[in-house]
Design a protein around this motif. Structure first.
Motif, short mmCIF file in Angstrom:
data_model
loop_
_atom_site.label_atom_id
_atom_site.label_comp_id
_atom_site.label_asym_id
_atom_site.label_seq_id
_atom_site.Cartn_x
_atom_site.Cartn_y
_atom_site.Cartn_z
N MET A 1 0.83 -1.19 0.00
CA MET A 1 0.00 0.00 0.00
C MET A 1 0.87 1.24 0.00
SD MET A 1 -3.30 -0.14 2.35
CE MET A 1 -4.43 -1.46 2.15
N ALA A 2 0.38 2.24 -0.67
CA ALA A 2 1.08 3.52 -0.73
C ALA A 2 0.32 4.54 0.11
CB ALA A 2 1.16 3.99 -2.17
N GLN A 3 0.99 5.62 0.42
CA GLN A 3 0.33 6.69 1.15
C GLN A 3 0.06 7.84 0.18
OE1 GLN A 3 2.36 8.50 4.51
NE2 GLN A 3 0.38 8.74 5.49
N PHE A 4 -1.17 8.34 0.22
CA PHE A 4 -1.59 9.45 -0.62
C PHE A 4 -2.03 10.60 0.26
CE2 PHE A 4 -2.21 5.72 -3.22
CZ PHE A 4 -1.74 6.12 -4.46
N VAL A 5 -1.78 11.81 -0.22
CA VAL A 5 -2.27 13.01 0.46
C VAL A 5 -3.39 13.57 -0.40
CG1 VAL A 5 -1.70 15.31 1.26
CG2 VAL A 5 -0.03 13.47 1.49
N VAL A 6 -4.57 13.66 0.19
CA VAL A 6 -5.76 14.14 -0.51
C VAL A 6 -6.10 15.51 0.07
CG1 VAL A 6 -8.17 13.66 -1.06
CG2 VAL A 6 -6.57 11.76 -0.74
N SER A 7 -6.25 16.49 -0.81
CA SER A 7 -6.59 17.84 -0.34
C SER A 7 -7.77 18.37 -1.14
CB SER A 7 -5.39 18.78 -0.47
OG SER A 7 -4.97 18.85 -1.81
N GLY A 8 -8.47 19.29 -0.52
CA GLY A 8 -9.63 19.88 -1.16
C GLY A 8 -10.40 20.76 -0.19
N ARG A 9 -11.71 20.84 -0.40
CA ARG A 9 -12.58 21.68 0.43
C ARG A 9 -13.88 20.93 0.69
NH1 ARG A 9 -11.33 27.55 -1.27
NH2 ARG A 9 -12.88 27.87 0.26
N PHE A 10 -14.52 21.24 1.82
CA PHE A 10 -15.84 20.69 2.10
C PHE A 10 -16.77 21.79 2.57
CE2 PHE A 10 -13.61 20.26 6.11
CZ PHE A 10 -14.57 20.56 7.08
N GLN A 11 -18.04 21.60 2.34
CA GLN A 11 -19.06 22.59 2.65
C GLN A 11 -19.37 22.61 4.14
OE1 GLN A 11 -20.52 24.65 0.27
NE2 GLN A 11 -21.30 25.72 2.06
N THR A 12 -19.32 23.79 4.75
CA THR A 12 -19.80 23.99 6.11
C THR A 12 -21.08 24.80 6.04
OG1 THR A 12 -18.54 26.03 6.42
CG2 THR A 12 -17.43 23.98 7.02
N ARG A 13 -21.63 25.15 7.15
CA ARG A 13 -22.89 25.92 7.13
C ARG A 13 -22.72 27.28 6.47
NH1 ARG A 13 -25.90 24.72 12.84
NH2 ARG A 13 -25.84 22.47 12.60
N GLU A 14 -21.62 27.96 6.76
CA GLU A 14 -21.43 29.31 6.25
C GLU A 14 -20.53 29.38 5.02
OE1 GLU A 14 -20.20 28.70 9.57
OE2 GLU A 14 -22.18 28.96 10.40
N ASP A 15 -19.56 28.49 4.93
CA ASP A 15 -18.47 28.67 3.96
C ASP A 15 -17.94 27.30 3.56
OD1 ASP A 15 -16.72 30.10 2.43
OD2 ASP A 15 -15.56 30.89 4.10
N HIS A 43 -18.76 13.84 9.44
CA HIS A 43 -19.45 15.13 9.36
C HIS A 43 -20.85 15.04 8.77
CE1 HIS A 43 -15.74 17.21 10.41
NE2 HIS A 43 -15.12 16.46 9.53
N GLY A 44 -21.25 13.85 8.33
CA GLY A 44 -22.58 13.69 7.75
C GLY A 44 -22.74 14.37 6.40
N LEU A 45 -21.64 14.48 5.65
CA LEU A 45 -21.67 15.17 4.36
C LEU A 45 -21.94 14.19 3.22
CD1 LEU A 45 -18.56 17.48 4.76
CD2 LEU A 45 -20.95 18.10 5.03
N LYS A 46 -22.59 14.70 2.19
CA LYS A 46 -22.79 13.94 0.96
C LYS A 46 -21.56 14.14 0.07
CE LYS A 46 -27.23 13.19 1.82
NZ LYS A 46 -27.57 11.98 2.47
N ARG A 47 -21.39 13.26 -0.90
CA ARG A 47 -20.25 13.36 -1.81
C ARG A 47 -20.20 14.69 -2.54
NH1 ARG A 47 -17.85 8.40 -3.77
NH2 ARG A 47 -18.46 6.76 -2.33
N MET A 48 -21.34 15.22 -2.90
CA MET A 48 -21.35 16.49 -3.64
C MET A 48 -20.97 17.68 -2.78
SD MET A 48 -25.43 16.72 -4.23
CE MET A 48 -25.95 18.39 -3.99
N GLN A 49 -20.89 17.51 -1.47
CA GLN A 49 -20.47 18.57 -0.57
C GLN A 49 -18.97 18.56 -0.31
OE1 GLN A 49 -23.37 17.32 2.45
NE2 GLN A 49 -24.14 19.43 2.41
N VAL A 50 -18.27 17.57 -0.87
CA VAL A 50 -16.82 17.45 -0.70
C VAL A 50 -16.16 17.61 -2.08
CG1 VAL A 50 -14.94 15.95 0.04
CG2 VAL A 50 -17.14 15.86 1.23
#
Length: 58
Positions: A1-15, A43-50
């Motif tokens: 197995m390799a190690q990957f770094v995943v970065s991005g943004r997720f939706q919060t209530r305000e931002d 966090h209870g997020l859907k895929r489209m919120q990430v």
């Protein structure tokens, strides 16, 4: 197995909040799925919120 770094943004209530996670996975696709799964359970997020912006091997 390799190690990957995943970065991005997720939706919060305000931002959108930036994130960066280190994931042990077989390939990039599996690493993406782990991130979606973690945000859904923690966090209870859907895929489209990430938004995954980058997946890089470490």
């Amino acid at each position: 197995m390799a190690q990957f770094v995943v970065s991005g943004r997720f939706q919060t209530r305000e931002d959108k909040q930036a994130f960066e996670r280190a994931i042990d996975a077989e390939n990039e696709s599996v690493a993406r799925e782990h991130v979606f799964s973690q945000f859904g359970s923690e966090h209870g997020l859907k895929r489209m919120q990430v938004e995954i912006e980058e997946v890089r091997a470490q």
